[in-house]
Design an enzyme around this catalytic site. Structure first.
Site, PDB file in Angstrom:
ATOM      1  N   PRO A   1       6.516  38.416  65.333  1.00 27.76           N
ATOM      2  CA  PRO A   1       7.213  39.629  65.071  1.00 27.76           C
ATOM      3  C   PRO A   1       8.048  40.466  66.194  1.00 27.76           C
ATOM      4  CG  PRO A   1       4.979  39.985  65.322  1.00 27.76           C
ATOM      5  CD  PRO A   1       5.427  38.479  65.058  1.00 27.76           C
TER       6      PRO A   1
ATOM      7  N   GLU B   1      -4.394  36.176  66.750  1.00 22.57           N
ATOM      8  CA  GLU B   1      -3.410  37.467  67.362  1.00 22.57           C
ATOM      9  C   GLU B   1      -2.200  37.059  68.194  1.00 22.57           C
ATOM     10  OE1 GLU B   1      -4.233  40.773  67.733  1.00 22.57           O
ATOM     11  OE2 GLU B   1      -5.338  40.331  65.973  1.00 22.57           O
TER      12      GLU B   1
ATOM     13  N   ARG C   1      19.349  24.643  52.732  1.00 26.42           N
ATOM     14  CA  ARG C   1      20.443  24.766  51.854  1.00 26.42           C
ATOM     15  C   ARG C   1      21.909  24.684  52.621  1.00 26.42           C
ATOM     16  NH1 ARG C   1      22.398  29.493  50.335  1.00 26.42           N
ATOM     17  NH2 ARG C   1      21.776  28.869  48.061  1.00 26.42           N
TER      18      ARG C   1
END
Length: 241
Positions: free
Chosen positions: A83, A110, A148
């Site tokens: 993140p 974590e 793709r």
């Protein structure tokens, strides 16, 4: 292209490899997808891959030794799903698709020992400003977006019309029936006039982008036709957006 996924939970990817475009790409030899189990590189009877964090705190941290050993068994750019990373987008997907081999490290708990990032990770990638239980789902998203774009996996025209590929959101799509529940397909799409259809689609892409993601147009260099269509859009009542 080869993509390696280094993970504590290889079973996450069993179904992922067995369906849709990913399965076809693998069967046609256009994509090699290898899943590496970090526990195979852990030592000791219990194959422990995590431990308590120095300094205290909740949760566990993935140990550096088995991760480094797992990463040493493969090649290519190393991506860590985190993140705290740069936000994943179509431009980055295209850059990754240009590589011969990439390795995605899926974190868990974590996170991983910081020394792994310092020693082995080339780029940290995030899906957005939220936190998931682990990096397996982001790894699948990255693989799907990249796969793709590999030549031959899908028709080039298909991904060139995708949202974000050319900096715009996609235009609306319709199929049979031509009328459903009182709602009709736009006449231009039934006309067979390809130039008019292409122009309509471009205008719709510009309109959607202006309404939903106007920041994408901020530094765009408009073509002559785009400028003409964009001026029409603003005259149609979108100046308040």
């Amino acid at each position: 292209m080869k993509i390696n996924i280094v993970t504590l939970f290889p079973d996450f990817f069993i179904g992922f490899k067995e369906h849709s475009i990913i399965k076809r790409a693998i069967e046609r030899g256009l994509l090699e997808l290898e899943i590496i189990n970090i526990r195979d590189f852990a030592e000791g009877k219990h194959k422990q891959c995590d431990d308590m964090p120095f300094g205290g705190g909740a949760g566990m941290v993935m140990k550096p030794e088995p991760i480094i050993s797992a990463l040493n068994s493969v090649s290519g750019m190393v991506i860590y799903t985190s993140p705290q990373g740069v936000t994943f987008n179509q431009k980055l997907a295209c850059e990754l698709a240009s590589q011969d081999e990439i390795t995605i490290l899926a974190g868990h708990y974590e996170g991983i020992d910081e020394r792994v990032i310092e020693k082995k990770v080339d780029i940290e990638i995030s899906l957005g400003d939220f936190v998931l239980t682990g990096g397996e789902l982001p790894a699948m998203v990255i693989v799907d977006a990249v796969a793709r774009l590999i030549p031959g996996v899908i028709k080039k025209e298909s991904y060139e019309n995708d949202s974000f590929f050319n900096g715009l959101l996609d235009y609306p799509h319709y199929t049979r029936p031509a009328e459903y529940d009182g709602m009709k397909v736009p006449e231009v799409l039934l006309s067979g006039h390809h130039k008019n259809i292409d122009e309509w689609r471009l205008k719709q892409s510009l309109k959607r982008t202006y309404k939903r993601r106007p920041e994408l147009l901020k530094n765009r260099e408009f073509s002559k036709l785009e400028k003409k269509l964009f001026d029409e859009i603003k005259k149609e009542g979108y100046d308040d957006l």
